[in-house]
Scaffold this motif. Structure first.
Motif, PDB file in Angstrom:
ATOM      1  N   LEU A  76      -9.954   4.646   1.758  1.00  0.00           N
ATOM      2  CA  LEU A  76     -10.358   6.040   1.957  1.00  0.00           C
ATOM      3  C   LEU A  76     -11.161   6.540   0.760  1.00  0.00           C
ATOM      4  O   LEU A  76     -10.900   6.143  -0.379  1.00  0.00           O
ATOM      5  N   PRO A  77     -12.120   7.413   0.991  1.00  0.00           N
ATOM      6  CA  PRO A  77     -12.879   7.990  -0.131  1.00  0.00           C
ATOM      7  C   PRO A  77     -12.013   8.910  -0.976  1.00  0.00           C
ATOM      8  O   PRO A  77     -10.994   9.440  -0.507  1.00  0.00           O
ATOM      9  N   ASP A  78     -12.394   9.093  -2.229  1.00  0.00           N
ATOM     10  CA  ASP A  78     -11.610   9.920  -3.155  1.00  0.00           C
ATOM     11  C   ASP A  78     -11.403  11.328  -2.631  1.00  0.00           C
ATOM     12  O   ASP A  78     -10.328  11.915  -2.807  1.00  0.00           O
ATOM     13  N   GLN A 125      -5.046   0.362   5.674  1.00  0.00           N
ATOM     14  CA  GLN A 125      -5.448  -0.206   4.388  1.00  0.00           C
ATOM     15  C   GLN A 125      -4.827  -1.588   4.189  1.00  0.00           C
ATOM     16  O   GLN A 125      -5.490  -2.512   3.706  1.00  0.00           O
ATOM     17  N   PHE A 126      -3.562  -1.712   4.566  1.00  0.00           N
ATOM     18  CA  PHE A 126      -2.884  -2.996   4.400  1.00  0.00           C
ATOM     19  C   PHE A 126      -3.434  -4.023   5.382  1.00  0.00           C
ATOM     20  O   PHE A 126      -3.695  -5.172   5.022  1.00  0.00           O
ATOM     21  N   GLY A 146      -3.396  14.700  -1.050  1.00  0.00           N
ATOM     22  CA  GLY A 146      -2.452  14.730  -2.165  1.00  0.00           C
ATOM     23  C   GLY A 146      -1.946  13.346  -2.541  1.00  0.00           C
ATOM     24  O   GLY A 146      -0.802  13.182  -2.959  1.00  0.00           O
ATOM     25  N   ALA A 147      -2.794  12.343  -2.394  1.00  0.00           N
ATOM     26  CA  ALA A 147      -2.395  10.965  -2.680  1.00  0.00           C
ATOM     27  C   ALA A 147      -2.120  10.761  -4.165  1.00  0.00           C
ATOM     28  O   ALA A 147      -2.809  11.314  -5.021  1.00  0.00           O
ATOM     29  N   TYR A 185       0.871  -1.177   0.000  1.00  0.00           N
ATOM     30  CA  TYR A 185       0.000   0.000   0.000  1.00  0.00           C
ATOM     31  C   TYR A 185       0.902   1.218   0.000  1.00  0.00           C
ATOM     32  O   TYR A 185       1.858   1.299   0.773  1.00  0.00           O
ATOM     33  N   SER A 186       0.618   2.158  -0.881  1.00  0.00           N
ATOM     34  CA  SER A 186       1.429   3.366  -0.968  1.00  0.00           C
ATOM     35  C   SER A 186       0.540   4.554  -1.291  1.00  0.00           C
ATOM     36  O   SER A 186      -0.147   4.550  -2.311  1.00  0.00           O
ATOM     37  N   MET A 187       0.560   5.554  -0.428  1.00  0.00           N
ATOM     38  CA  MET A 187      -0.265   6.734  -0.666  1.00  0.00           C
ATOM     39  C   MET A 187       0.491   7.810  -1.439  1.00  0.00           C
ATOM     40  O   MET A 187      -0.070   8.467  -2.314  1.00  0.00           O
TER      41      MET A 187
END
Length: 202
Positions: A44-46, A88-89, A53-54, A10-12
Motif C-alpha cells: 500500500l502507498p504511504d 500483502q502476504f 493509522g498503520a 505482515y502486520s499493519m
C-alpha cells in the motif's frame, strides 16, 4: 550449525507482530535452533497507510525470495481478511513460486498464526486456505493440534495455529507454537530429509 526458523509476517496494526515476538521466544527456547523475525514487503502507498493509522516498525528486516529459501522451517503470520490471508502476504508468497518448482522448500516444516479485529471473520478459513501454499511447495504443515489448544487460553488458539482478536490471551499458545515448530525443524534438518528430497533420494 543451528537450524534456522524464520517467523515471516505482515502486520499493519502491531497485533500480528506482537504474536510474532512471542513465537520468537518459543523458537529460541529450543537449543540448537535460531529464530529470526522477517516482514513481507508492504504494497500500500504511504498515504493509504497513514489514513489507516498503520504502525511502522523499521527494526524488522524485509524478506526477499532469496532469504526465504535459507530457512529450515517457517512460521507465517498474517491478518485474517474475509476468510483468507492479507493480500500483502499473499503477494510475497507468489514471488516464491520459482523456488517451489525447484524444490528449495520441499520437506521444510511450516505453521501459521493470524489475527483479526473481531471474531467470526474467517480466522480458521484463512489458515485452511493458506495450507495450499505448503502443498505447492511440498512443505510440512505443523498445526498446534487439539491437545495443545486445550492447555492454553481459550482466546489464544485453534488446532490450526495461534490466533488473537486483540488483547494478550495468545501468549502461551504463541510460545508453544514457536517451540513446537522449532523442534520439528531441528529434527528434520538433522535427518537430512530436505537434501534427500532435492536429490530425489527419498
Amino acid at each position: 550449525m543451528a537450524a534456522k526458523v524464520y517467523i515471516v509476517y505482515y502486520s499493519m496494526n502491531d497485533h500480528v507482530e506482537t504474536i510474532a515476538k512471542e513465537i520468537l521466544n518459543g523458537v529460541n527456547s529450543v537449543e540448537g535452533v535460531e529464530g529470526k523475525l522477517w516482514k513481507v514487503p508492504e504494497t500500500l502507498p504511504d498515504e493509504e497507510l497513514d489514513s489507516l493509522g498503520a504502525a511502522r516498525n523499521c527494526c524488522v528486516p524485509i524478506i526477499t525470495p532469496t532469504d526465504f529459501i535459507e530457512a529450515d522451517g517457517f512460521i507465517f503470520g498474517f491478518p485474517a481478511r474475509l476468510g483468507t490471508m492479507a493480500s500483502q502476504f499473499k503477494g510475497f508468497l507468489e514471488t516464491t513460486e520459482s523456488s517451489g518448482k525447484k524444490g528449495h522448500l520441499a520437506g521444510k516444516p511450516a505453521s501459521f498464526f493470524y489475527s483479526s479485529d473481531t471474531p467470526g471473520i474467517g480466522q480458521e478459513t484463512s489458515a485452511l486456505t493458506a495450507v495450499t501454499l505448503l502443498a505447492h511447495h511440498g512443505m510440512v504443515f505443523v498445526p498446534i493440534g487439539c491437545a495443545l489448544t486445550a492447555e492454553v487460553e481459550v482466546n489464544g488458539g485453534s488446532p490450526y495455529g495461534t490466533t488473537a482478536y486483540t488483547g494478550d490471551g495468545f501468549k502461551q499458545s504463541a510460545f508453544h507454537q514457536g517451540k513446537r515448530t522449532a523442534k520439528i525443524a531441528k529434527q528434520l534438518k538433522e535427518s537430512g530429509i530436505h537434501k534427500k528430497l532435492l536429490e530425489n533420494d527419498w
